[in-house]
Write a protein that holds these residues in place. Structure first.
Motif, PDB file in Angstrom:
ATOM      1  N   ALA A  98       0.826  -1.212   0.000  1.00 44.39           N
ATOM      2  CA  ALA A  98       0.000   0.000   0.000  1.00 44.39           C
ATOM      3  C   ALA A  98       0.860   1.261   0.000  1.00 44.39           C
ATOM      4  CB  ALA A  98      -0.925  -0.014   1.215  1.00 44.39           C
ATOM      5  N   SER A  99       1.974   1.222   0.704  1.00 49.57           N
ATOM      6  CA  SER A  99       2.854   2.390   0.744  1.00 49.57           C
ATOM      7  C   SER A  99       3.492   2.647  -0.614  1.00 49.57           C
ATOM      8  CB  SER A  99       3.947   2.194   1.804  1.00 49.57           C
ATOM      9  OG  SER A  99       3.394   2.082   3.106  1.00 49.57           O
ATOM     10  N   MET A 100       3.941   1.578  -1.258  1.00 47.55           N
ATOM     11  CA  MET A 100       4.598   1.740  -2.556  1.00 47.55           C
ATOM     12  C   MET A 100       3.618   2.172  -3.639  1.00 47.55           C
ATOM     13  SD  MET A 100       7.624   1.266  -1.674  1.00 47.55           S
ATOM     14  CE  MET A 100       8.214   1.635  -3.316  1.00 47.55           C
ATOM     15  N   LEU A 101       2.363   1.769  -3.520  1.00 44.61           N
ATOM     16  CA  LEU A 101       1.359   2.110  -4.533  1.00 44.61           C
ATOM     17  C   LEU A 101       0.454   3.255  -4.085  1.00 44.61           C
ATOM     18  CD1 LEU A 101       0.360  -1.463  -5.779  1.00 44.61           C
ATOM     19  CD2 LEU A 101       2.066   0.095  -6.714  1.00 44.61           C
ATOM     20  N   TYR A 102       0.818   3.883  -2.986  1.00 46.19           N
ATOM     21  CA  TYR A 102       0.174   5.111  -2.527  1.00 46.19           C
ATOM     22  C   TYR A 102      -1.314   4.951  -2.183  1.00 46.19           C
ATOM     23  CZ  TYR A 102       4.449   7.614  -3.514  1.00 46.19           C
ATOM     24  OH  TYR A 102       5.752   8.037  -3.481  1.00 46.19           O
ATOM     25  N   TYR A 103      -1.620   3.888  -1.445  1.00 48.29           N
ATOM     26  CA  TYR A 103      -2.953   3.807  -0.843  1.00 48.29           C
ATOM     27  C   TYR A 103      -2.852   3.352   0.606  1.00 48.29           C
ATOM     28  CZ  TYR A 103      -2.785  -1.282  -1.862  1.00 48.29           C
ATOM     29  OH  TYR A 103      -2.445  -2.617  -1.914  1.00 48.29           O
ATOM     30  N   GLN A 104      -1.747   3.685   1.254  1.00 49.00           N
ATOM     31  CA  GLN A 104      -1.529   3.275   2.639  1.00 49.00           C
ATOM     32  C   GLN A 104      -2.603   3.818   3.571  1.00 49.00           C
ATOM     33  OE1 GLN A 104      -0.278   1.284   4.601  1.00 49.00           O
ATOM     34  NE2 GLN A 104       1.210   2.065   6.066  1.00 49.00           N
ATOM     35  N   ASN A 105      -3.094   5.018   3.313  1.00 47.94           N
ATOM     36  CA  ASN A 105      -4.140   5.565   4.178  1.00 47.94           C
ATOM     37  C   ASN A 105      -5.382   4.682   4.173  1.00 47.94           C
ATOM     38  OD1 ASN A 105      -4.446   6.439   1.427  1.00 47.94           O
ATOM     39  ND2 ASN A 105      -5.906   8.011   2.075  1.00 47.94           N
ATOM     40  N   TRP A 106      -5.750   4.170   3.007  1.00 47.59           N
ATOM     41  CA  TRP A 106      -6.942   3.318   2.934  1.00 47.59           C
ATOM     42  C   TRP A 106      -6.657   1.920   3.475  1.00 47.59           C
ATOM     43  CZ3 TRP A 106     -11.047   5.945   2.758  1.00 47.59           C
ATOM     44  CH2 TRP A 106     -11.113   7.135   2.032  1.00 47.59           C
ATOM     45  N   GLU A 107      -5.422   1.466   3.366  1.00 49.90           N
ATOM     46  CA  GLU A 107      -5.065   0.175   3.966  1.00 49.90           C
ATOM     47  C   GLU A 107      -5.167   0.253   5.485  1.00 49.90           C
ATOM     48  OE1 GLU A 107      -4.179  -3.684   4.480  1.00 49.90           O
ATOM     49  OE2 GLU A 107      -4.526  -2.726   2.543  1.00 49.90           O
ATOM     50  N   LEU A 108      -4.740   1.356   6.073  1.00 48.19           N
ATOM     51  CA  LEU A 108      -4.853   1.524   7.518  1.00 48.19           C
ATOM     52  C   LEU A 108      -6.315   1.600   7.946  1.00 48.19           C
ATOM     53  CD1 LEU A 108      -1.933   4.045   8.128  1.00 48.19           C
ATOM     54  CD2 LEU A 108      -1.996   1.630   8.773  1.00 48.19           C
ATOM     55  N   VAL A 109      -7.150   2.216   7.108  1.00 48.82           N
ATOM     56  CA  VAL A 109      -8.587   2.228   7.394  1.00 48.82           C
ATOM     57  C   VAL A 109      -9.122   0.800   7.388  1.00 48.82           C
ATOM     58  CG1 VAL A 109     -10.846   2.897   6.495  1.00 48.82           C
ATOM     59  CG2 VAL A 109      -8.990   4.569   6.552  1.00 48.82           C
TER      60      VAL A 109
END
Length: 696
Positions: A98-109
């Motif tokens: 998620a961090s590498m593909l720039y959706y880490q915020n939604w992964e944490l959700v």
């Protein structure tokens, strides 16, 4: 503005390390990202002869952000695997992707991970949520700039009108996003904290500031005062706001108003001169790399030292090391690989220029750096499938001879081998109810019920047993599935996360131990259960003190809500079997302890065990209620988990727990003979099976 960025990163790091809460610095970061990036994209689109290929701003952004990110993420995972393996998990492997593909915020959700202070339970990649928000908004900015450029160049739109339209769109985004972020008032939720939609106003506000002409800035005569007020507002935010959940709602106006005051005060004042000084400018230049490095280093050393929160001396050491790494990363990676040449105009040929540059030493070095970055990027993305494969391997059934598990309590021999499943992987192995979509999860409404095909055991059997309750009863589907197939009954599941089955609805005071949604769901679930005309209902019968979903170190007890359910079932003539809850594991200080992480950290088994009397009353509290009358029975399971007053991390070469308070699939499977030993007389009494022959 580099100095303001340096001031913001200094606050972020200091508050993360020494205060343990949010400073408002990240909010200033986001505003400055909108100011520089989105403002720059829109201004470029309105210039004469812009290049209409959207790849070039995207490529420029990738070169600016990805090399340092890939380096830090791979280095952090390497450190975790080498010195802090207890941090490695399925969740962290997904966060890497998620961090590498720039959706880490939604992964944490999705992982229900509220923003937490540094501790042994916090992800070393948690901070990258803000990078993902920026990345997502950068894509929006590139698209918006491209559309404006198309409108001006191809459609001959008036640049003045296009500028006004862009400002109007940004204003609408700012107002709507701010309203959305503020819908909870002064304190929101974890999802609101991470949400791109809640954060958009901070970036769009920065972009709006980029359109303010210099002659509209605040008066020069008082610019020093307004700039100083802005710095003070940014600085005090972390001191007066006690919770991260206040952001990005109305409270975020404090640091962002401060940042806007600094920007609109211009550069010709003493405060701005301090911000433009060499130390502050240097800090602003390395801010991105410093942000990437400081948090994972803080988490790793916290775990290595065994601290609940890092001491001040360790925090100071982390800051020094992070500054050194940030300087090296900026100097050797970030700055050399970024795009230094101006954005191409419409008649430029950037591909030809790039090919020419490859013939020079700096150009060849950049190409090598790009290849290394690509390798690191692919390596980071490979972690999740690699880890998932390891977890899948850990899910395979264990040989009951070598790994007897609970069968050892019945006298099975226990060979001298290393216990399984791998304690580092066991947290990723979930019971089939959740894995197959038959569990009702927290966000789902009280009307949601399991699908009709959520049935296990002998699917052709006429006898139906209902397994109902929260996640602690969930693992028992493993032995009950096997027992159902062997003894001719099917198992229907009514399992909801953090939701033991209760009746009476939210208005019943006894149901205060569960959420209102859970209480309402319990009544709805009971009606569905009645429609099945089950031969019996099986659930947990005790729990520790605390609200459902959490447990405090205490002797187990029977909540009034449980007793109310049993009375209702007795009135309805539905037999009930209650299983005493498994232990919630705590260390001697009464803090939650995951015995698997304890083992992975290198501690011996005795140090990862717990005294049984920390969580178990001397006698099963449910036995008073469930004594066999009214077709209700209790099964005291404490001996399945604790031996001679000690609750160990493994029995019979099988690790008992999936985490701090849920039993593992492997151990649940080994409980089948012990469970049937208790259930078979009940089945016989209910005439569900032939009664066993009388003992002579």
């Amino acid at each position: 503005m580099d100095g303001l960025r340096g001031f913001a990163i200094a606050l972020v790091v200091i508050f993360h390390v020494f205060v343990g809460r949010v400073s408002g610095g990240v909010d200033v970061f986001l505003l400055l990202s909108g100011y520089f990036f989105l403002g720059g994209q829109l201004r470029y689109a309105l210039r004469p002869n812009p290049n209409l290929n959207p790849w070039w701003p995207l490529w420029r952004t990738i070169r600016r952000l990805v090399p340092a990110l890939a380096l830090v993420v791979v280095a952090v995972i390497g450190l975790v695997l080498a010195v802090a393996p207890e941090l490695m998990s399925v969740e962290l492997s997904r966060q890497v992707t998620a961090s590498m593909l720039y959706y880490q915020n939604w992964e944490l959700v999705a992982q229900n991970a509220d923003y937490a202070a540094a501790s042994q339970e916090t992800s070393p990649l948690q901070h990258l949520w803000s990078m993902s928000v920026q990345g997502q908004f950068y894509l929006f900015g590139i698209a918006m700039g491209w559309l404006i450029a198309i409108a001006v160049v191809k459609l001959r739109a008036n640049p003045v009108h296009a500028r006004r339209a862009a400002i109007g769109v940004l204003a609408v985004i700012t107002v709507v996003s701010f309203a959305w972020a503020s819908r909870f008032g002064l304190e929101g939720t974890g999802e609101n904290y991470y949400s791109t939609f809640s954060r958009a106003w901070e970036l769009s506000l920065g972009a709006l500031l980029a359109f303010v002409p210099a002659h509209r800035f605040l008066p020069e005569a008082t610019a020093w005062l307004t700039a100083l007020l802005g710095v003070v507002l940014i600085a005090v935010t972390g001191l007066i706001v006690p919770t991260s959940l206040a952001f990005p709602g109305p409270v975020a106006l404090i640091p962002l108003t401060g940042a806007a005051l600094v920007i609109l005060s211009g550069n010709s004042n003493p405060v701005s001169a301090v911000l433009a000084s060499s130390p502050m400018t240097w800090l602003g230049n390395v801010a991105y790399s410093l942000y990437l490095w400081h948090w994972p280093l803080l988490i790793i050393v916290t775990v290595l030292g065994g601290y609940d929160t890092p001491p001040a001396w360790l925090g100071a050491l982390v800051i020094v090391v992070s500054l050194c790494l940030a300087h090296v990363t900026h100097t050797l990676v970030e700055d050399p690989l970024r795009q230094h040449r101006p954005r191409p105009r419409g008649d430029d040929d950037p591909v030809a220029a790039a090919r020419t540059s490859l013939r020079t030493v700096p150009g060849a070095a950049r190409a090598v750096g790009g290849i290394v970055t690509g390798v690191l990027f692919v390596a980071a993305l490979a972690l999740q499938p690699y880890w998932d494969h390891r977890v899948d391997t850990a899910e395979k059934p264990l040989d009951p001879v070598t790994y007897p598990g609970a069968r050892a309590l019945q006298g099975a021999a226990v060979p001298d081998v290393e216990a399984r499943p791998n304690p580092q992987l066991i947290a990723g192995v979930f019971p089939p109810i959740g894995e197959e979509g038959c569990m009702i999860f927290l966000p789902e409404g009280p009307e949601e019920m399991p699908r009709p095909d959520c049935v296990y055991g002998d699917l052709e059997a006429e006898t139906t047993v209902v397994l109902a309750g929260g996640s602690h009863i969930e693992p028992f589907i493993v032995p009950l599935d096997a027992l159902g197939k062997e003894h001719g009954f099917k198992v229907a599941t009514f399992v909801r996360q953090e939701c033991p089955l209760v009746v009476g609805g939210p208005e019943d005071p006894a149901n205060e131990i569960v959420s209102p949604e859970c209480a309402e769901w319990g009544e709805n679930a009971l009606q569905e259960i009645l429609n099945l005309a089950p031969a019996m209902v099986i659930s947990t019968s005790t729990r520790p003190a605390g609200h459902a979903g959490g447990g405090l170190v205490s002797a187990d007890y029977v909540p009034d809500a449980y007793a109310n359910l049993w009375q209702r079932l007795a009135e309805l003539g539905i037999p009930f079997v209650g299983l005493r809850d498994n232990p919630w594991m705590f260390n001697p200080d009464g803090d939650p302890m995951d015995p698997n992480l304890c083992i992975v950290s290198g501690y011996p088994e005795y140090a990862c065990s717990m005294a049984a009397d920390m969580v178990y009353a001397p006698e099963d509290p449910a036995a008073v209620f469930l004594d066999g009358s009214f077709a209700q029975w209790s099964i005291d399971t404490s001996g399945w988990y604790c031996v001679d007053g000690i609750c160990p991390p493994q029995i019979g070469n099988v690790y008992i727990y999936r985490d701090q308070n849920h039993i593992s699939n492997a151990y649940a499977e080994s409980l089948a003979p012990l469970l049937w030993e208790q259930l078979s007389p009940i089945f016989a009494e209910l005439s569900l099976i032939d009664a066993p022959p009388a003992t002579p």
